[in-house]
Design a protein around this motif. Structure first.
Motif, PDB file in Angstrom:
ATOM      1  N   GLU A   1      14.383  10.861  11.858  1.00 50.32           N
ATOM      2  CA  GLU A   1      14.331   9.449  12.215  1.00 50.32           C
ATOM      3  C   GLU A   1      14.844   9.294  13.633  1.00 50.32           C
ATOM      4  OE1 GLU A   1      16.628   7.447   9.216  1.00 50.32           O
ATOM      5  OE2 GLU A   1      15.028   7.618   7.742  1.00 50.32           O
ATOM      6  N   GLN A   2      14.674   8.135  14.202  1.00 48.63           N
ATOM      7  CA  GLN A   2      15.136   7.909  15.569  1.00 48.63           C
ATOM      8  C   GLN A   2      16.627   8.167  15.718  1.00 48.63           C
ATOM      9  OE1 GLN A   2      13.844   3.977  16.590  1.00 48.63           O
ATOM     10  NE2 GLN A   2      11.794   4.666  17.160  1.00 48.63           N
ATOM     11  N   THR A   3      17.390   7.883  14.684  1.00 49.87           N
ATOM     12  CA  THR A   3      18.840   8.054  14.751  1.00 49.87           C
ATOM     13  C   THR A   3      19.287   9.471  14.403  1.00 49.87           C
ATOM     14  OG1 THR A   3      19.037   7.267  12.476  1.00 49.87           O
ATOM     15  CG2 THR A   3      19.288   5.632  14.237  1.00 49.87           C
TER      16      THR A   3
END
Length: 180
Positions: free
Chosen positions: A131-133
């Motif tokens: 995920e982006q995080t």
């Protein structure tokens, strides 16, 4: 309160086909996500991608296992697992020495232990996604109803949407009840 750790289990030979190195049955295991830090999961293919998506890391072989089983462990065995993982971190991951690797190994074993807040013989499965995080881990449990596990129950339950790289609402506990 009994100490518990995940131990690799092989219900069929599929791990030997889907991973470049399969963990041997009965190894103590950790999630192994640390091996994917700094790697773009989108660049992974084939067996490496499968290890990213669903593999637990056996600490003896540094091989992968799709499933682990919650197992009671003695304090001495837990300490030996920490030490062996520290050795592997030096050998495979570039830790400079055992004194530096031990705290990281302890942290990984403690996290693995936290996954085992279930009765012994509960199976655990893992799904990782990028995920982006960062990397997201989702853990699932499967408990046998009558003291044994039917292989069909464990391996006919997960469908992965290849385009979106995610699991679609799989409830392994509910599915386990359908096959008994």
């Amino acid at each position: 309160m009994a100490l518990k750790l995940p131990r690799t289990i092989r219900l069929d030979p599929s791990d030997t086909f889907v991973y470049s190195r399969a963990a041997e049955p009965g190894e103590w295991a950790v999630s192994g996500t640390f091996l994917f830090f700094g790697i773009d999961p989108e660049t992974l293919a084939g067996k490496k991608r499968q290890a990213f998506r669903a593999g637990f890391l056996g600490i003896e072989s540094f091989g992968w296992s799709t499933l682990v089983v919650v197992t009671e462990v003695k304090a001495e065995e837990r300490a030996a697992a920490v030490e062996r993982l520290a050795e592997q971190l030096v050998e495979h991951c570039g830790a400079p020495d055992l004194d530096t690797a031990r705290p990281a190994a302890e942290e990984e074993i403690a996290f693995a232990q936290s996954l085992c807040d279930h009765p012994p013989n509960t199976l655990l499965a893992l799904h990782r996604a990028s995920e982006q995080t960062g990397i997201r881990e989702a853990f699932r449990t499967l408990r046998p109803k009558v003291g044994r596990l039917d292989m069909a129950t464990a391996f006919n339950v997960v469908e992965i949407d290849e385009e979106n790289d995610r699991m679609e609402g799989v409830d392994i506990r509910a599915l386990a009840g359908r096959h008994t």
